[in-house]
Design an enzyme around this catalytic site. Structure first.
Site, PDB file in Angstrom:
ATOM      1  N   HIS A 117       0.805  -1.360  -0.118  1.00  0.00           N
ATOM      2  CA  HIS A 117       0.025   0.173   0.151  1.00  0.00           C
ATOM      3  C   HIS A 117       0.974   1.241  -0.016  1.00  0.00           C
ATOM      4  CE1 HIS A 117      -1.894   3.333   2.299  1.00  0.00           C
ATOM      5  NE2 HIS A 117      -2.835   3.143   1.439  1.00  0.00           N
ATOM      6  N   GLU A 136       2.027   1.878  -3.483  1.00  0.00           N
ATOM      7  CA  GLU A 136       0.978   2.313  -4.333  1.00  0.00           C
ATOM      8  C   GLU A 136       1.185   4.028  -4.079  1.00  0.00           C
ATOM      9  OE1 GLU A 136      -2.895   4.013  -3.450  1.00  0.00           O
ATOM     10  OE2 GLU A 136      -3.099   1.901  -3.025  1.00  0.00           O
ATOM     11  N   HIS A 137       1.329   4.477  -3.061  1.00  0.00           N
ATOM     12  CA  HIS A 137       1.561   5.851  -2.772  1.00  0.00           C
ATOM     13  C   HIS A 137       2.521   6.386  -3.498  1.00  0.00           C
ATOM     14  CE1 HIS A 137      -1.459   7.181   0.478  1.00  0.00           C
ATOM     15  NE2 HIS A 137      -1.986   5.943   0.350  1.00  0.00           N
ATOM     16  N   GLU A 146      -3.080   8.060   7.386  1.00  0.00           N
ATOM     17  CA  GLU A 146      -4.417   7.369   6.905  1.00  0.00           C
ATOM     18  C   GLU A 146      -4.400   6.238   7.770  1.00  0.00           C
ATOM     19  OE1 GLU A 146      -3.520   5.766   2.920  1.00  0.00           O
ATOM     20  OE2 GLU A 146      -5.460   4.774   3.066  1.00  0.00           O
TER      21      GLU A 146
END
Lengths: 417, 415
Positions: free
Chosen positions: A47, A50-51, A126
């Site tokens: 994840h 992905e950023h 997040e």
């Protein structure tokens, strides 16, 4: 509607579902990598990566990427799950080349140290954001308890500690291993110029080094939870209690996966289901639902409940009673017909959006190298019978052995976990 | 791009709008009754929402369960929602189901049973939703902003207030629907694979002889305080800022929304770049636009760790201050490109178009064609957008924080 497929010399698969009447083009890179492909010291890397893919390449800064997508009027985003990381853009057809070009370049990110440090702060925000909102981590904890040491037990976001400890070199190595032909598919839907798509892929991805994909499935998938019983997460300020319960269900390759979804609609859809009439309609619960989730080698029946904290345990019991009653006394033909029509309606309406079709087509191809048109899926849904639903219900009881996590204000004497 | 729009007004005041979309199998239909939460009497906040819920619990010769079974049996994706101005019943479905489904909606509108024995369930459902909202910090932050910024009662929460909902009776609901569930002011919109004349004939048969009255207009009162802190025990602090801008029916709204898009609309926007990309202060930050018929609000939102919230607010305010006089041609071109593709892609969704044409009719009294909207975006230029920014810094800024500690606006907020 047509399906087109090409395999480049280095093994990269390029697919498209083209629709003549479509007004837009959706394109996406589907990387077959996610939380299940991580180790303890890489927890959260899929994840986080992905950023980082949006933070630039050797030639482009993160600002350049954001400006270029906005300049083509693209609707662009990405998501990471247990098994997939997907990058996509929806554009007007004349922007196809531009969108594919940019996405393809992004698949070879610079992963700069200073960007990594700044983006780490965003990832930590997040994590806090999700931790502050319902179900307050109950879903991740429940999956961890159901799957135990199985790779599907790992949450997508990682933990504050694992993200803080992650070095950029580990991400660079993970990227090298997981973003290669054989693990990545380029997919498109809507108004697609397929020859141009293949040409873009050859030019931009043709020099990607293949890496053996490997079989990600794990032998011995759990039919019962690693940790049973009810675990608690205490949030003194919470207004409601949130329960998540996971029991085994059919996996993705199981032909019964569609019947499992139909069963979940009958028993626990967000409206018009048995759980809805028993718990939501009278206002006993804010939400009481059942859905089926499938993975490459495992499946789950996920029960979710939100209600007044004082009622949580008794309502969970009632939900299990409703499942048991369906299993013992059967389901009505009329219920199956209504659920089948609902599912069919969803298939047709979802099929009209190229963006939605991109996910369906891209994920299906990534996982099983099969293509199903909207009409194919509709045929499967419409052929489901009462017997199919009853068979799934007796083979995979949603009230069977499960992991359960209850998050809420808690009773007196309980402490935060 | 070819666009096929229809409109008609029935004798009783119902407006019927349609748009044919080629290539779709679906239709989406929506009935917007002028029974919004703005008509909740003082001390009965949540009455419209409870009434909307009760309308579904039996209509015509169907009981509560039969209403849902008839819609879902036809594969309809249905929804019911109450906004400040309207109570809406919508459905999206495969086009051939429409003739069977329209009588259900007609009965919900004209012959809701409103049975006593369904009242308590409906009330509890509304209260459950209110409790769930207590656990949604983003929703609570925006609700608090609307409440202080809009003149009363326009900022009241459409979902209600628990203390008020506890006191409501079934008689209150019947009285409310008698006054406000009316043909005059109702908008019916359909989009997708439609046969316009057939649809209009069916609506005329089902609703044409429905007679009603006109509800009195709502008196507008004062606004709330300029700043509010909502105590909330969590890791993150949520920040919302709002100020007044021209409403959608004012042509200048195109310039204003373009400016707001540059401020916080896309990944290349000022706020996303400065707050998230440059400083890593938050996961979400954005600017947007929310309009009523006569007034509208520009709004900015972010959520971040308590310790970094003041810095986040400071950067947001600095970016708002910096906006006038600094808009570049490239930035504006990006806004135009995003608006153009957004408008075209909307044509792929029957539900999105049914919503858009109804919204336009309510706000401007006609449906703006796609060509005219594309043309309006093409005509945006830096000078007109800058002119729309002349009102910055905002004179009526409202600031809400939700979290452990209150935040400060340097120099204070003008009262």
């Amino acid at each position: 509607m047509a399906f087109l497929h090409e395999r480049l010399d280095n093994g990269l698969e390029v697919i498209a579902e083209t629709t003549e009447s479509a007004l837009s083009t959706s394109v996406g890179f589907f990387a077959m990598t996610g939380a299940r492909d991580e180790r303890d010291d890489l927890w959260g890397v899929s994840h986080f990566l992905e950023h980082m893919v949006f933070k630039g390449t050797a030639d482009l800064s993160g600002d350049d990427i954001n400006r270029r997508f906005d300049a083509m009027g693209a609707s662009v985003n990405a998501f990471t799950g247990e098994e997939d990381t997907v990058y996509y853009a929806a554009v007007l057809p004349r922007q196809q080349h531009e969108a594919v070009d940019l996405l393809a370049r992004m698949m070879r990110p610079a992963l700069r140290e200073e960007d990594f440090a700044t983006e780490k702060l965003v990832i930590l925000e997040e994590i806090r954001m999700y931790d502050d909102q319902p179900p307050f981590g109950a879903d991740d904890r429940c999956r961890a308890s159901f799957f135990g040491r199985h790779p599907l037990g790992r949450s997508v976001l990682g933990s504050t500690e694992s993200i803080q400890a992650l070095p950029v070199e580990a991400m660079r190595d993970y990227h090298r291993r997981r973003y290669a032909p054989g693990t990545v598919v380029l997919a498109a839907s809507g108004a697609v110029d397929f020859p141009a798509l293949v040409e873009s892929a050859r030019r931009l991805c043709g020099d990607w080094e293949p890496v053996p994909a490997g079989d990600r499935r794990v032998p011995g998938v759990p039919r019962a939870p690693a940790v049973g019983g009810v675990e608690r997460i205490v949030r003194p300020a919470a207004a409601l209690a949130y329960a998540v319960r996971m029991a085994a269900g059919p996996a993705e390759p199981d032909p019964d996966r569609y019947a499992a979804k139909l069963l979940a609609v009958v028993l626990g859809d967000s409206s018009g289901s048995r759980l809805y009439w028993a718990l939501v309609d009278p206002g006993d619960a804010e939400q009481a639902s059942l859905h089926h989730q499938d993975f490459l080698d495992a499946g789950l029946f996920v029960t979710q409940l939100s209600c007044d904290a004082a009622d949580a345990e008794s309502l969970l019991e009632r939900m299990l009673g409703i499942y048991a009653e369906a299993r013992n006394q059967g389901i009505d033909t009329r219920e199956v017909t209504q659920a089948r029509n609902k599912l069919a309606g969803r298939v047709v309406l979802g099929g009209e959006r190229p963006r939605r079709r991109l996910f369906d087509v891209g994920l299906e191809w990534s996982h099983s190298r099969t293509y199903r048109s909207v009409a194919d899926t509709l045929r499967i849904v419409e052929s489901l019978t009462l017997d199919d639903v009853q068979r799934v219900l007796s083979a995979w009881a949603p009230d069977g052995p499960a992991a359960t996590v209850l998050a809420g204000p808690g009773a007196e004497g309980e402490t935060s976990a | 791009m070819k666009q096929t729009l229809f409109s008609a007004t029935l004798d009783n005041g119902i407006t019927v709008l349609g748009e044919e979309l080629s290539g779709l199998e679906s239709v989406a239909v929506a009935f917007h009754a002028p029974a919004g939460a703005i008509h909740d009497p003082q001390g009965r906040c949540g009455l419209a929402t409870l009434a909307g819920e009760l309308c579904l619990r039996g209509a015509g010769d169907r009981d509560s369960r039969q209403v849902v079974e008839e819609l879902e049996g036809a594969g309809v994706q249905w929804s019911q929602a109450v906004s400040t101005t309207h109570t809406s019943f919508s459905g999206a479905m495969v086009a051939r189901q429409l003739p069977d489904v329209l009588p259900v909606y007609a009965d919900i509108l004209r012959r809701p049973r409103l049975p006593d024995d369904e009242f308590e369930g409906a009330r509890q459902m509304v209260l459950q939703n209110l409790a769930a909202i207590e656990d949604d910090p983003g929703h609570r932050t925006m609700a608090a902003l609307r409440r202080i910024h809009y003149p009363s009662p326009w900022g009241m929460p459409t979902e209600g207030l628990s203390a008020d909902v506890e006191q409501l009776t079934c008689a209150n609901v019947r009285g409310f629907l008698g006054r406000h569930l009316q043909p005059r002011g109702m908008i019916i919109a359909i989009a997708g694979r439609i046969d316009w004349q057939d649809f209009l004939d069916r609506i005329e048969r089902l609703l044409g002889d429905w007679q009603g009255t006109t509800a009195p207009a709502v008196a507008t009162g004062p606004r709330g305080p300029a700043m509010r802190h909502v105590p909330h025990d969590a890791q993150q602090t949520h920040i919302a800022l709002g100020w007044s801008v021209p409403p959608y029916r004012d042509d200048a709204s195109y310039d204003v929304t373009a400016a707001l898009s540059i401020l916080g609309g896309g990944p290349s926007s000022r706020l996303f770049t400065e707050v998230r990309e440059r400083r890593g202060l938050c996961y979400s930050v954005s600017a947007g636009y929310q309009t009523h018929r006569d007034f509208a609000m520009a709004l900015c939102y972010s959520g971040t760790t308590a310790e970094r919230a003041q810095e986040t607010l400071d950067v947001m305010l600095a970016e708002i201050d910096r906006l006038p006089g600094s808009i570049s041609v490239d930035e504006l071109e990006r806004v135009k490109a995003r608006a153009r593709s957004g408008l075209v892609m909307q044509q792929e969704s029957s539900a999105a178009r049914a919503g858009a044409i109804a919204r336009q009719w309510y706000h401007v009294g006609h449906v703006r064609t796609l060509a005219s909207e594309l043309d309006r975006y093409d005509r945006l230029d830096v000078a007109t957008v800058e002119a729309a920014l002349a009102a910055l810094p905002p004179r009526d800024l409202s600031v809400v924080s939700l979290g452990r500690e209150p935040l400060e606006v340097p120099g204070g907020v003008p009262a």
